[in-house]
Design a protein around this motif. Structure first.
Motif, PDB file in Angstrom:
ATOM      1  N   VAL A 407       0.848  -1.200   0.000  1.00  0.00           N
ATOM      2  CA  VAL A 407       0.000   0.000   0.000  1.00  0.00           C
ATOM      3  C   VAL A 407       0.877   1.241   0.000  1.00  0.00           C
ATOM      4  CG1 VAL A 407      -1.608   1.353   1.381  1.00  0.00           C
ATOM      5  CG2 VAL A 407      -1.975  -1.075   1.097  1.00  0.00           C
ATOM      6  N   PHE A 410       2.606   1.703  -3.420  1.00  0.00           N
ATOM      7  CA  PHE A 410       1.759   2.144  -4.528  1.00  0.00           C
ATOM      8  C   PHE A 410       1.126   3.497  -4.246  1.00  0.00           C
ATOM      9  CE2 PHE A 410       2.090  -2.439  -5.430  1.00  0.00           C
ATOM     10  CZ  PHE A 410       2.729  -2.296  -6.640  1.00  0.00           C
ATOM     11  N   THR A 422       1.574   1.453 -11.254  1.00  0.00           N
ATOM     12  CA  THR A 422       0.770   1.028 -10.108  1.00  0.00           C
ATOM     13  C   THR A 422      -0.222  -0.055 -10.511  1.00  0.00           C
ATOM     14  OG1 THR A 422       0.931   3.247  -9.246  1.00  0.00           O
ATOM     15  CG2 THR A 422      -0.750   1.842  -8.292  1.00  0.00           C
ATOM     16  N   VAL A 423      -0.938   0.198 -11.589  1.00  0.00           N
ATOM     17  CA  VAL A 423      -1.959  -0.766 -12.003  1.00  0.00           C
ATOM     18  C   VAL A 423      -1.300  -2.092 -12.358  1.00  0.00           C
ATOM     19  CG1 VAL A 423      -3.717  -1.274 -13.712  1.00  0.00           C
ATOM     20  CG2 VAL A 423      -3.553   1.007 -12.742  1.00  0.00           C
ATOM     21  N   LEU A 426      -0.126  -3.886  -9.160  1.00  0.00           N
ATOM     22  CA  LEU A 426      -1.143  -4.534  -8.339  1.00  0.00           C
ATOM     23  C   LEU A 426      -1.755  -5.730  -9.069  1.00  0.00           C
ATOM     24  CD1 LEU A 426      -2.643  -1.529  -6.452  1.00  0.00           C
ATOM     25  CD2 LEU A 426      -1.543  -3.510  -5.488  1.00  0.00           C
ATOM     26  N   LEU A 427      -1.878  -5.631 -10.376  1.00  0.00           N
ATOM     27  CA  LEU A 427      -2.365  -6.806 -11.110  1.00  0.00           C
ATOM     28  C   LEU A 427      -1.341  -7.934 -11.015  1.00  0.00           C
ATOM     29  CD1 LEU A 427      -4.078  -5.286 -14.249  1.00  0.00           C
ATOM     30  CD2 LEU A 427      -5.116  -6.343 -12.257  1.00  0.00           C
ATOM     31  N   SER A 429       0.497  -8.458  -8.482  1.00  0.00           N
ATOM     32  CA  SER A 429       0.403  -9.098  -7.160  1.00  0.00           C
ATOM     33  C   SER A 429      -0.793 -10.037  -7.119  1.00  0.00           C
ATOM     34  CB  SER A 429       0.356  -8.061  -6.047  1.00  0.00           C
ATOM     35  OG  SER A 429      -0.800  -7.293  -6.132  1.00  0.00           O
ATOM     36  N   ALA A 430      -1.821  -9.772  -7.918  1.00  0.00           N
ATOM     37  CA  ALA A 430      -2.932 -10.725  -8.003  1.00  0.00           C
ATOM     38  C   ALA A 430      -2.477 -11.990  -8.717  1.00  0.00           C
ATOM     39  CB  ALA A 430      -4.116 -10.092  -8.728  1.00  0.00           C
ATOM     40  N   LEU A 431      -1.666 -11.805  -9.761  1.00  0.00           N
ATOM     41  CA  LEU A 431      -1.131 -12.961 -10.484  1.00  0.00           C
ATOM     42  C   LEU A 431      -0.253 -13.799  -9.568  1.00  0.00           C
ATOM     43  CD1 LEU A 431      -0.561 -14.216 -13.382  1.00  0.00           C
ATOM     44  CD2 LEU A 431       1.463 -12.769 -13.407  1.00  0.00           C
TER      45      LEU A 431
END
Lengths: 511, 565
Positions: A407, A410, A422-423, A426-427, A429-431
């Protein structure tokens, strides 16, 4: 009058490098007593000496912090930044020593020099954190590197370990050579190797004298140093050594390498780029941007394909370096403090994960495949729970240090209008959640395969044998408890560390 | 008196964290049996506790009630800030009720590692309750994500054959949406310097914080995707059928509550924070909702497995709820809120019924059953009751929600109303087909002769749910009158510029012709002024600070009212 009264080297200078002195002394003592102690059958003395040494150094950082200022003709500086990394590095060394106490006897590698090398390596890293002069930075980098080269090959009967050591040595030497060449160019352009003097010279090109051609030389120097440091923090495209070395090195050493030298290298990185080369940030910013993007993506995508736990964590550490580079690219006090906070959280969760891997590795590191972990969640509930906490923290689930670190990173990045980074971050980190969940899935959701008569060392076909029951030694339990506590603490009450990091970052940037 | 006032401000915390205390107790208990009774006691206690705000909530007051405001991470202006309004009010008892039901439903299914199961169940409950009660965006995100982990583990450890795939799918889908939402939350923080939702809302509405239309649209989309995945709205629904098919019964029951975070988030955050973007996107979203409604129903009709049938039925019903939210009419939104409650109860009930069949026959194929009513009369009775409620039979709860949503859809645009009405017929089709195939007819499979009817515990479950379904069908105003003011405040920004060209003067008829409705409280108040009052309060001065508890000496971390920033 005054010059006669002032000694050439004031005593306070020694206080300012006290942690390094303590570490060196203890390392030397270990080397001296190792032989005799082993001779009289007290070979285990050295590990406790090392532990006391690391803890003393941790305490010495506190003494160091009471005496801020420069030492030894502006070679070294004690400020909030140095102290932050001092605490971090000595804490890492302590934890690694505790891990080794279980690991080394298990692998029949129980020799005192391991501990001495850890301490010596930490000396180099401590100097890296505080150095304000390029040559000292280089020497410190070499001190830390040489220790880790040896440590990486410490399982010298295992071909993989030897290969790791050799690979690390060859590529690492190249990288430091690049770094040295960069130093030479910066020196040529500015006529100094002092960080603050370089910053002044570049901010006022006219004052430096030879302002005509220096622009390109500085940029080339910056790029070369970037290569050297990018290697040390395993940023893409300088990451190729990482998986092999992480896989081959003994597990505690891998834990050490993934946290301490990386943190120290980031300290140099920050000092050189945000202080010395601050005036040229527009030029090197895109290097950082690209490295951050590539590191996150390449690291995460490659980690998806790994079955070996250590290799997976190696690629994960590349991706994590990418997140840290995002914060770096955000610049300013926000970005720098985000780097620092994340390094602390990262050290706790990554070392914790490696501690579990090291605990379950067994003789010759037989059980380092993720599939070995099947059913472990209910057979070994506590280590499995700790590992889950570390993995969820690496994913970035709230109430862990990893989440708050992300957090913070970013937020800094968005503040600096790095929306794309940033986008994508964070994507990413989802992966990454996919591969971080794999050990959790194995531990809790899969049953251990039933292998009635499996010959030792010969996995039947595609089935990985489950990890046999193991009892946990005290030191490793302490390591896990500490790491879990720090991860949760940084996730729930990050305020104090955050404030400290922000203050130190301002110190660093504004003198 | 002082104690009462204190309870008023801490009641939400007690509700949210009582399950966590339960976790602590469970960790101390040795046997699974004791753990089971403990978890039942805790879930019942939490259910009773959560009824307190539901009863004590003052319908006439717009804004948030039972607020608690503490510092958490001052360096980041993150606060522990809880509060409920009419939108979230009833979702708390729904959550605690369905937790209690889930515990009862999984009472006998001999679980391996029973204690861990119940611990995760309680953690999940805390996560959901916290998310419903949070008024700080950061806190909301924390609870939202924290609920994810126990749910994933529940599916992955105690699920059916393909449980791991379902668990990973659930986690990764939600995580992707969450990542985008996190970007938006941080963006809002950088813009406003706070995570405090009412402050951000008021600041955006008054123009104190400037957000360009393009940026507002991106932020709207970021939140929207997270909530659409959670809901799940077509085309983000593909995780749901896998999960329903594989997860243990208790997890599905709670999932039916968890998915309410989707429409709740849309109502609470998307509509309130980005009115212009919401109005621009409304067409697309309503159409997606209608597609989901129709598509879910048709796919449900063609399913051979009961679990998947209920799953696609859920997609269909959730589509209708989204339509209700995005009609921007008071009626439609109230219907959506009401339908969230109904859907949670009915879906949970239906799924427990499937679980009872599955437990005995180890299959949920429609073709395996038939004539169940002959051997399981109690089962058949409750099944038909819940099924009819789901179809939307008048006098049952489902009717109220569906009717209000359709009314809202008609008001917004005739085409929407017609489409919604047509699509709802499909839900009657698949539900009646299912009933006929399972309950009525002759027993075709000999194995079904040995089916055991409901025992006392199961009768208790369905008595509770059945009474509730009838009660909520008859006395909907009791619930809705507490929803009205908050929904009106939420829709206030759309009063002047309704996205579908609706004349708002005529729109917010707060009391539609609900059968058997008699609400003294609202009837006396003229509709329009009440609406206006809510509007002006919400827009000009949300004034939530005045409603905050006065700082009391000795309170943790000094409750700061005025100078907290």
């Amino acid at each position: 009058m005054t010059s006669a009264a002032t000694p050439l080297v004031p005593a306070v200078y020694y206080l300012r490098i006290l942690p390094e002195i303590v570490l060196t002394v203890f390392g030397a003592v270990i080397m001296l007593i190792e032989g005799p102690a082993r001779h009289v059958g007290r070979g285990r003395t050295t590990r406790w000496v090392a532990l006391v040494g690391a803890l003393t150094a941790f305490a010495a950082v506190w003494i160091q912090s009471r005496h801020p200022g420069y030492a030894f003709s502006h070679l070294f500086r004690v400020d909030g930044f140095t102290v932050f990394f001092g605490f971090l590095l000595t804490a890492i060394a302590t934890v690694i020593i505790l891990m080794a106490m279980e690991y080394l006897p298990q692998q029949h590698l129980d020799r005192g020099e391991f501990y001495a090398l850890v301490l010596f390596g930490t000396v180099g890293m401590g100097f890296m954190a505080g150095a304000t002069e390029l040559i000292l930075m280089f020497i410190a980098l070499e001190i830390s590197s040489i220790s880790t080269y040896i440590l990486a090959g410490y399982r010298r009967h295992a071909p993989k370990s030897t290969e790791a050591s050799l690979k690390y040595l060859l590529l690492g030497s190249f990288a430091t050579a690049f770094f040295l060449y960069g130093i030479a160019l910066i020196y040529g352009a500015t006529g100094t190797t002092q960080i603050s003097a370089i910053a002044r010279a570049l901010a006022h090109p006219g004052a430096a004298g030879a302002a005509v051609q220096t622009g390109q030389i500085v940029l080339l120097g910056a790029a070369l140093m970037f290569i050297g440091l990018g290697f040390k923090v395993s940023a893409v495209p300088f990451q190729v050594w990482t998986p092999d070395v992480y896989e081959g090195a003994p597990a505690p050493v891998t834990a050490f390498m993934s946290a301490a030298p990386k943190a120290a290298a980031f300290a140099i990185f920050l000092r050189i780029f945000t202080v010395a080369l601050a005036a040229n940030s527009h030029a090197w910013f895109w290097l950082l941007w690209a490295a951050a993007l590539l590191s996150m993506t390449v690291g995460n995508v490659a980690a998806l394909l790994q079955n070996n736990f250590k290799r997976m964590l190696a690629y994960s550490s590349i991706a994590q370096a990418g997140y840290i580079l995002v914060a770096f690219a955000a610049l300013g006090a926000d970005g720098v403090s985000a780097v620092m906070f994340y390094l602390a959280a990262y050290a706790a969760m990554n070392i914790g994960a490696f501690a579990v891997v090291s605990h379950f590795a067994h003789r010759d590191e037989r059980y380092v495949d993720i599939r070995n972990y099947a059913g472990l969640g209910f057979r070994a509930p506590w280590p499995a729970f700790c590992l889950s906490v570390f993995l969820f923290s690496l994913i970035g689930v709230p109430l862990t240090g990893g989440f708050f670190g992300k957090v913070y990173i970013f937020r800094a990045a968005l503040h600096a209008h790095l929306v794309a980074l940033t986008v994508i971050g964070l994507l990413n980190s989802a992966l990454a959640a996919y591969y971080y969940l794999r050990p959790v899935v194995a531990m809790y959701m899969r049953e251990a395969p039933l292998l009635p008569a499996l010959a030792p060392g010969a996995p039947a076909g595609n089935i990985e044998p489950p990890i046999p029951p193991t009892s946990m030694s005290g030191p490793v339990a302490v390591v896990l408890a500490l790491c879990v506590a720090v991860v949760i603490w940084l996730g729930v009450f990050p305020g104090s560390v955050l404030a400290y990091a922000l203050r130190s970052a301002r110190h660093l940037l504004h003198g | 008196m002082a104690d009462m006032a204190n309870l008023h401000h801490t009641i939400l915390s007690w509700i949210v964290f009582l399950p966590l205390i339960g976790v602590g107790v469970l960790l101390l208990l040795r046997s699974d049996r004791a753990a089971r009774w403990a978890v039942l006691a805790f879930s019942l206690a939490d259910l009773l506790l959560s009824l307190i705000p539901a009863f004590a909530y003052q319908a006439a007051r717009p804004g948030y009630q039972f607020q608690q405001f503490l510092r958490w991470i001052p360096a980041f202006h993150i606060h522990y800030y809880l509060g409920v309004d009419g939108i979230s009010l009833w979702l708390l008892p729904l959550t605690t009720l369905m937790t209690f039901i889930a515990v009862l439903a999984s009472w006998k299914s001999a679980h391996q590692h029973g204690k861990a199961f119940y611990i995760l169940l309680l953690l999940l409950t805390t996560g959901m309750l916290g998310a419903f009660a949070s008024l700080d965006l950061f806190l909301f995100y924390v609870f939202w994500e924290v609920g994810l982990v126990p749910m994933t583990l529940l599916i992955g450890i105690w699920g059916q054959h393909h449980r791991i795939r379902a668990a990973l799918k659930f986690f990764l889908y939600t995580m992707t949406g969450s990542a985008l939402m996190l970007v938006c939350i941080i963006w809002l923080y950088n813009l406003t310097g706070t995570f405090d939702f009412p402050v951000i809302r008021a600041g955006l509405a008054s123009g104190m914080y400037h957000l360009s239309p393009a940026a507002a649209m991106w932020l709207f989309l970021g939140f929207f995707i997270a909530f659409a995945i959670k809901t799940p709205l077509f085309p983000f629904h593909t995780w749901l059928p896998d999960m329903y098919a594989e997860a243990p019964v208790a997890a599905v029951v709670l999932s039916a509550v968890m998915v309410k975070l989707g429409p709740y988030g849309l109502l609470r955050f998307n509509l309130a924070l980005f009115p212009h973007a919401a109005a621009r996107a409304a067409w697309v979203i309503v159409i997606l909702g209608l597609i989901g409604l129709l598509y879910g129903g048709l796919v449900a009709f063609s399913q051979k497995s009961m679990k998947r049938l209920v799953a696609y039925g859920s997609v269909s019903h959730m589509g209708l709820i989204i339509v209700g939210v995005f009609t921007f009419t008071a009626i439609g939104a109230q219907g959506a809120v009401y339908q969230m409650l109904n859907h949670g109860i009915i879906t949970g009930g239906l799924f427990i019924l499937i679980g009872i069949l599955y437990e005995q026959r180890h299959t949920d194929e429609l073709s395996e059953f038939g004539g169940v009513a002959k051997v399981m009369p109690w089962f058949a009775g409750f099944f038909v009751l819940l099924m009819l409620a789901s179809v939307g039979l008048p006098l049952l709860s489902g009717f109220v929600g569906e009717f209000l949503i359709m009314l809202g859809a008609f008001l917004a645009h005739h085409a929407f109303g017609v489409a919604a009405a047509a699509a709802i017929i499909v839900s009657a089709l698949y539900l009646l087909k299912w009933t006929r195939a399972t309950i009525w007819g002759e027993i075709t499979q000999p194995a079904n002769n040995a089916l055991r009817d409901l025992d006392g515990r199961e009768k208790l479950i369905f008595a509770v749910l059945g009474v509730l379904v009838i009660f909520m069908g008859l006395f909907s105003p009791l619930f809705l009158r507490k929803v009205q003011a908050s929904v009106a405040a939420d829709l206030a920004p759309y009063a002047g510029a309704h996205p579908f060209g609706l004349q708002t003067n005529a729109a917010p008829v707060p009391r539609p012709a609900i059968p058997f409705s008699r609400s003294r409280h609202v009837a006396n108040t003229p509709a329009q002024p009440a609406h206006r009052r809510a509007v002006t309060q919400a827009v000009a001065n949300p004034n939530h600070r005045a409603e905050r508890p006065a700082p009391k000496r000795g309170d943790l971390a000094a409750i700061a009212v005025g100078g907290r920033r």
